[in-house]
Motif scaffolding. Structure first.
Motif, PDB file in Angstrom:
ATOM      1  N   GLU A 178      -4.370   6.674 -10.159  1.00 46.34           N
ATOM      2  CA  GLU A 178      -5.208   5.602  -9.816  1.00 46.34           C
ATOM      3  C   GLU A 178      -4.565   4.304  -9.732  1.00 46.34           C
ATOM      4  O   GLU A 178      -5.225   3.141  -9.033  1.00 46.34           O
ATOM      5  N   LYS A 179      -3.505   3.874 -10.272  1.00 44.39           N
ATOM      6  CA  LYS A 179      -2.833   2.900 -10.545  1.00 44.39           C
ATOM      7  C   LYS A 179      -2.481   2.456  -8.974  1.00 44.39           C
ATOM      8  O   LYS A 179      -2.358   0.941  -8.628  1.00 44.39           O
ATOM      9  N   GLY A 180      -1.811   3.185  -8.344  1.00 45.46           N
ATOM     10  CA  GLY A 180      -1.397   2.916  -6.949  1.00 45.46           C
ATOM     11  C   GLY A 180      -2.445   2.405  -6.045  1.00 45.46           C
ATOM     12  O   GLY A 180      -2.204   1.409  -5.351  1.00 45.46           O
ATOM     13  N   GLU A 181      -3.739   2.893  -6.467  1.00 45.67           N
ATOM     14  CA  GLU A 181      -4.854   2.296  -5.305  1.00 45.67           C
ATOM     15  C   GLU A 181      -5.182   0.976  -5.539  1.00 45.67           C
ATOM     16  O   GLU A 181      -5.638   0.218  -4.816  1.00 45.67           O
ATOM     17  N   ASN A 182      -5.008   0.456  -6.928  1.00 43.11           N
ATOM     18  CA  ASN A 182      -5.511  -0.867  -7.084  1.00 43.11           C
ATOM     19  C   ASN A 182      -4.242  -1.819  -7.166  1.00 43.11           C
ATOM     20  O   ASN A 182      -4.225  -3.143  -7.745  1.00 43.11           O
ATOM     21  N   SER A 185       0.723  -1.167  -0.092  1.00 44.96           N
ATOM     22  CA  SER A 185      -0.058   0.029  -0.049  1.00 44.96           C
ATOM     23  C   SER A 185       0.839   1.234   0.067  1.00 44.96           C
ATOM     24  O   SER A 185       0.812   2.075  -0.694  1.00 44.96           O
ATOM     25  N   GLY A 224       2.244   1.733  -3.271  1.00 48.32           N
ATOM     26  CA  GLY A 224       1.154   2.396  -4.345  1.00 48.32           C
ATOM     27  C   GLY A 224       0.976   3.710  -4.348  1.00 48.32           C
ATOM     28  O   GLY A 224       0.742   4.319  -5.068  1.00 48.32           O
ATOM     29  N   THR A 225       1.247   4.330  -3.192  1.00 50.61           N
ATOM     30  CA  THR A 225       1.206   5.965  -2.975  1.00 50.61           C
ATOM     31  C   THR A 225       2.228   6.607  -3.677  1.00 50.61           C
ATOM     32  O   THR A 225       2.156   8.000  -4.020  1.00 50.61           O
TER      33      THR A 225
END
Length: 213
Positions: free
Chosen positions: A192-196, A183, A186-187
């Motif tokens: 939005e890629k980082g969120e999924n 996680s 991902g930041t």
């Protein structure tokens, strides 16, 4: 006491501690450790050729395993282990920078070393690491290098149940640590890629948590 003297004093004390800590570890190593490390490596690599990035100060027993490169990122017992803090957020001209792992590792980088991260790698296995923030910069660099979002790279997080009475607690701790690591990485995407990222890795079978006996 000047600021420079203060930081020099702290750095010298750190060096003394590292030397004492290294001697303590040397006195603690025995044949059973070497035997166990050999057995563990065999299970982790499954007789495949591998590169090893070790966060320990001891040298793994690899006589019967097939490896390309082995590197103790924080030094070995025979040249004094190094202890440092993560360099994230610390500028190079800060007096604190020489206490970072980045600076300390530079003191060991006097000789040309074999390439540890070839592009041909398809699986990155983790074992025995807390995945704590102190080493996050390493993980981010590796994930960036291999572009784990788009490339066919599988992450395998191994763990052992060292106390049967705490099996569920150990599993939860491991799962939580992996979740925080992915996680946090991902930041860094800023989109939005980082969120999924975690969902994508799981759906594609590229994020595996595996118990090892």
């Amino acid at each position: 006491m000047t600021k420079k003297y203060f930081f020099d004093f702290l750095y010298n004390e750190l060096n003394k501690f590292e030397e004492s800590f290294g001697q303590y570890l040397k006195n603690s190593i025995n044949d059973s450790y070497k035997d166990y490390s050999e057995q563990l490596l065999q299970k982790l690599v499954n007789n495949e050729c591998y590169n090893l990035l070790s966060f320990n100060y001891t040298s793994p027993y690899v006589e019967s395993t097939s490896f390309n490169t082995v590197r103790n990122i924080h030094g070995k017992l025979d040249n004094c282990p190094i202890i440092g803090i993560d360099s994230k957020g610390i500028v190079a001209d800060s007096p604190v920078f020489r206490f970072t792992k980045t600076y300390r590792i530079m003191t060991l980088a006097s000789d040309k070393q074999d390439r540890l991260l070839p592009k041909s790698i398809k699986t990155i296995a983790f074992y025995g690491h807390s995945l704590a923030p102190a080493d996050y910069s390493y993980f981010q660099s590796i994930f960036d290098y291999y572009n784990i979002y788009d490339n066919d790279i599988t992450l395998v997080f191994y763990y052992s149940i060292y106390d049967e009475s705490k099996e569920q607690e150990i599993r939860r701790t491991q799962f939580h640590s992996v979740t925080k690591l992915i996680s946090k990485y991902g930041t860094t995407f800023h989109n939005e890629k980082g969120e999924n990222l975690m969902h994508k890795l799981l759906l594609e079978g590229r994020l595996i948590l595996k118990k090892i006996d």
